[in-house]
Design an enzyme around this catalytic site. Structure first.
Site, mmCIF file in Angstrom:
data_model
loop_
_atom_site.group_PDB
_atom_site.id
_atom_site.type_symbol
_atom_site.label_atom_id
_atom_site.label_comp_id
_atom_site.label_asym_id
_atom_site.label_seq_id
_atom_site.Cartn_x
_atom_site.Cartn_y
_atom_site.Cartn_z
ATOM 1 C CE LYS A 192 0.804 0.861 4.497
ATOM 2 N NZ LYS A 192 1.307 2.091 5.145
ATOM 3 C CB THR A 249 -1.211 4.768 3.537
ATOM 4 O OG1 THR A 249 -1.308 3.864 4.630
ATOM 5 C CG2 THR A 249 0.249 5.156 3.377
#
Length: 346
Positions: A192, A249
């Site tokens: 990610k 994120t």
């Protein structure tokens, strides 16, 4: 009360040490820099990494790793992926009794393609630990240190060991789930960061929410493709350590990877960006590893390829976006169908 050693006094290691201290454990935090260890013990602050946060007075810090781990039944490794082998090499000679090893790093090693748990297992003899546990999920250290609600996942080969780790961390602010999918939990947390770099680049270029939503969604498809090719359960990527970590994120200025991507999108060079950040940006190293791994396993990862080209081949971010937008037409359900077919055939 159990003695727990936390190795790594950056933002994440310090925040997790705070959680453990809040839970009444005897926590000893190891800092690579002596001056940082002294600051934490003397003033109960870590201003470089967690500005304005008051740390528990019972939290002890030291520059001596031997002092931190002596008598500890649990050791939490919270150092960057690139430092993991070096730290484990020091640690293995200090272990006298079997411990539980937990790591909170999110990366893949370039060249070897090793996940962090595999790096630890290579460096520390099996007879020195009960099991290796990974802790991952959508969790900014800044929010954890301010005791804001956070939920993460722990995973290990032995679920009973994962449950022990769950018990020492969980409290009213820090909720912990367990998962049997160690591979998926580690890969979701690592990959990610690449997509977060892309989200930052998109924002730095001035693109809107449409572009970022597409990037997150198609990025998740890439993560699932590579993850399942390495043995992960595809359902893991729909959970906290997949889409959960990806969202937090890719959308928050707390994210180092998003901030680094934003600067790249504004036209800054990688070397200057990393110097300005002053902290490790895991997605940069992981982008190289994932690009190599995808090529080796023949897994289609166009966003990762584009990020790699921006980082290491000096390709223009706008050119990469054009490249992604003009790819050959595809059916959106192809990825899901292919992943399900792979699971049924395994």
């Amino acid at each position: 009360m159990e003695k727990i050693a936390v190795l790594g006094a950056g933002s994440w290691g310090t925040a997790l040490a705070l959680v453990l201290a809040d839970n009444g454990h005897d926590v000893h935090l190891w800092a690579h820099r002596k001056s940082l260890a002294e600051e934490i013990s003397r003033t109960h602050t870590n201003e470089k990494y967690l500005e304005g946060v008051a740390l528990p007075e019972q939290l002890q810090a030291t520059h001596e790793m031997a002092e931190a781990v002596r008598g500890a039944g649990h050791i939490l490794l919270a150092v960057p992926t690139k430092a993991m082998r070096e730290v484990c090499a020091q640690l293995k000679d200090l272990l006298q009794d079997k411990v539980i090893l937990t790591h909170a790093a999110k990366g893949i090693e370039p060249g070897t393609y090793k996940r962090v748990s595999e790096i630890i297992a290579e460096e520390i003899p099996k007879e020195s630990y009960e099991d290796i546990v990974v802790l991952s999920g959508p969790s900014h250290a800044e929010e954890v240190s301010r005791r804001q609600p956070t939920t993460v996942t722990v995973s290990a080969s032995d679920l009973t060991v994962a449950e022990k780790v769950q018990d020492i961390f969980i409290n009213q602010n820090f909720r912990v789930y367990t998962s049997p999918d160690l591979v998926g939990v580690e890969l979701g947390g690592a990959l990610k960061n690449i997509i977060a770099l892309g989200a930052g680049i998109s924002d730095g270029l001035g693109y809107g929410d449409n572009a970022k939503a597409a990037l997150i969604t198609r990025g998740l498809a890439e993560i699932a493709r590579l993850g399942t090719s390495m043995g992960a359960n595809p359902l893991t990527f729909s959970g906290l350590t997949g889409i959960g970590d990806l969202i937090v994120t890719c959308t928050s200025s707390h994210s180092r990877n998003w901030r680094a991507g934003y600067k790249l999108g504004q036209g800054n060079g990688l070397e200057q960006v990393l110097e300005d950040m002053g902290m490790v940006v895991e997605g940069v190293r992981t982008a190289k590893a994932a690009y190599q791994l995808a090529s080796d396993q023949n897994v289609d990862m166009p966003i990762t390829t584009g990020i790699y080209q921006i980082l290491f081949e000096d390709k223009s971010p706008r050119d990469v976006v054009d490249q992604l937008m003009t790819r050959i037409r595809r059916h959106e359900m192809e990825d899901l169908t292919n992943i399900l077919d792979q699971q049924l055939n395994d």
